[in-house]
Motif scaffolding. Structure first.
Motif, mmCIF file in Angstrom:
data_model
loop_
_atom_site.group_PDB
_atom_site.id
_atom_site.type_symbol
_atom_site.label_atom_id
_atom_site.label_comp_id
_atom_site.label_asym_id
_atom_site.label_seq_id
_atom_site.Cartn_x
_atom_site.Cartn_y
_atom_site.Cartn_z
ATOM 1 N N MET A 1 45.907 39.049 38.013
ATOM 2 C CA MET A 1 45.436 38.266 39.158
ATOM 3 C C MET A 1 44.285 37.355 38.755
ATOM 4 N N GLY A 2 43.436 37.823 37.845
ATOM 5 C CA GLY A 2 42.320 37.000 37.379
ATOM 6 C C GLY A 2 42.800 35.758 36.648
ATOM 7 N N ASP A 3 43.789 35.926 35.776
ATOM 8 C CA ASP A 3 44.343 34.778 35.050
ATOM 9 C C ASP A 3 44.959 33.775 36.025
ATOM 10 N N MET A 4 45.658 34.304 37.016
ATOM 11 C CA MET A 4 46.286 33.418 37.992
ATOM 12 C C MET A 4 45.231 32.692 38.818
ATOM 13 N N HIS A 5 44.173 33.411 39.198
ATOM 14 C CA HIS A 5 43.135 32.768 40.008
ATOM 15 C C HIS A 5 42.396 31.694 39.216
ATOM 16 N N PHE B 1 44.934 34.943 48.346
ATOM 17 C CA PHE B 1 45.159 35.598 47.060
ATOM 18 C C PHE B 1 43.840 36.126 46.502
ATOM 19 N N HIS B 2 42.794 35.318 46.588
ATOM 20 C CA HIS B 2 41.477 35.725 46.106
ATOM 21 C C HIS B 2 40.971 36.942 46.869
ATOM 22 N N ASP B 3 41.183 36.950 48.187
ATOM 23 C CA ASP B 3 40.774 38.100 48.995
ATOM 24 C C ASP B 3 41.555 39.351 48.601
ATOM 25 N N ASP C 1 39.676 44.103 33.402
ATOM 26 C CA ASP C 1 40.751 43.125 33.586
ATOM 27 C C ASP C 1 41.609 43.011 32.326
ATOM 28 N N GLU C 2 41.556 44.072 31.490
ATOM 29 C CA GLU C 2 42.382 44.097 30.286
ATOM 30 C C GLU C 2 43.835 44.369 30.680
ATOM 31 N N ILE C 3 44.724 43.523 30.225
ATOM 32 C CA ILE C 3 46.132 43.627 30.612
ATOM 33 C C ILE C 3 46.900 44.479 29.612
ATOM 34 N N ASP C 4 47.557 45.511 30.134
ATOM 35 C CA ASP C 4 48.461 46.346 29.348
ATOM 36 C C ASP C 4 49.731 46.519 30.184
ATOM 37 N N LEU C 5 50.738 45.742 29.874
ATOM 38 C CA LEU C 5 51.953 45.749 30.675
ATOM 39 C C LEU C 5 52.704 47.073 30.604
ATOM 40 N N GLU C 6 52.316 47.927 29.667
ATOM 41 C CA GLU C 6 52.934 49.251 29.561
ATOM 42 C C GLU C 6 52.159 50.304 30.355
ATOM 43 N N VAL D 1 41.878 27.924 40.555
ATOM 44 C CA VAL D 1 40.569 27.263 40.639
ATOM 45 C C VAL D 1 40.600 25.937 39.877
ATOM 46 N N LEU D 2 41.203 25.949 38.694
ATOM 47 C CA LEU D 2 41.286 24.723 37.903
ATOM 48 C C LEU D 2 42.088 23.652 38.642
ATOM 49 N N LYS D 3 43.168 24.050 39.301
ATOM 50 C CA LYS D 3 43.962 23.100 40.076
ATOM 51 C C LYS D 3 43.164 22.556 41.258
#
Length: 288
Positions: free
Chosen positions: A240-244, A200-202, A29-34, A248-250
């Motif tokens: 997607m993990g960051d968004m989920h 979204f989770h699915d 889940d490491e994000i590399d926008l490039e 969950v917090l909400k």
């Protein structure tokens, strides 16, 4: 083409392969926008390769999780109703192995599903982890007791039997399975599409499964194309993990109806998924 049973123990993975797979999982889940999505199709899977991926996932779990040490860790977190940073990391590594095995069952078995004992335990681990991660002490206590009992003597023997009883997917079944998931990705990311947090989770589960499959394959059959796919999929998975996590917090704060409230998928995620799906269109040249 008929399917066949898996062999879980042989050939044995090397320590280097097990370490490489674990590192891939930690980086998935490491994000590399490039990161870019390769357009060159990778070779098609064979049934033997699917069996190899399944076996490696099991050997990672079996070699890295001790039943007694797992119970002690769960007991310690449960008694304190919280986890130290070291305990949280140790538990994350245990659950990561269970999740990867669950992905392997879905990807590589003829049933394209997982044994209930594996699914329910992995899900319980996730609920327990969320509870102590968010400081929910009473929930941590309740779930910890439940998980501790689940991991009692005989659990791993029953788990191994369920995993060993699965049948290797035929290539025809595997291609139908991937095509169905690709279509799900395409439908959910088309212009104007809205979805709930549950949907979204699915959707993220599909990306996570595909990432896990690719991460396992590139340990056994290294190639620059597979590495590039993993980096690209890891970026989608991380976004997607960051968004989920936020969703969950909400939900915990009663700021979100997880099953009913609709929202549009952010373009930074949707556009990357659409690009990935476009590389999957030729059914005879399926990328991972």
């Amino acid at each position: 083409m008929s399917c066949s049973s898996f062999s879980l123990e042989f050939p044995k993975a090397t320590q280097a392969q097990l370490a490489a797979l674990m590192q891939n999982i930690l980086d998935d889940d490491e994000i590399d926008l490039e990161a870019y999505c390769p357009t060159k199709p990778v070779p098609e899977f064979t049934a033997a390769e699917l069996a190899d991926c399944y076996r490696l996932a099991w050997q990672l779990l079996a070699s890295g999780v001790s039943a007694s040490s797992a119970r002690r860790l769960v007991a310690s977190i449960t008694i304190r109703c919280s986890a130290t940073p070291e305990q949280a990391t140790s538990f994350k590594l245990i659950r990561a192995r269970f999740k990867h095995m669950r992905f392997a069952c879905t990807n590589c078995s003829e049933q394209h599903s997982y044994p209930e004992i594996l699914h329910s335990t992995t899900r319980l681990m996730g609920d327990f982890q969320d509870a102590f991660k968010h400081g929910r002490r009473i929930r941590t206590l309740k779930l910890g007791i439940k998980l501790w009992y689940r991991l009692q003597t005989g659990f791993f023997e029953a788990l191994r039997k369920n995993i060993a009883d699965a049948q290797t997917s035929t290539i025809e079944s595997f291609q139908r399975y991937l095509a169905a998931e690709n279509q799900h990705l395409a439908d959910a990311t088309q212009e104007g599409a809205y979805l709930t947090a549950r949907q979204f989770h699915d959707l993220r589960k599909i990306i996570s499964r595909r990432t896990a499959l690719n991460d396992t394959r590139r340990v056994l059959y290294p190639s620059p194309e597979l590495d590039a796919f993993s980096f690209y999929l890891a970026t989608i998975n991380g976004l997607m993990g960051d968004m989920h996590d936020d969703l969950v917090l909400k939900r915990i704060r009663n700021e979100l109806d997880y099953d009913k409230q609709l929202f549009k998928l952010p373009d930074e995620i949707a556009s990357r998924i659409r690009t990935f799906v476009m590389t999957q269109r030729n059914p005879h040249k399926l990328c991972v």
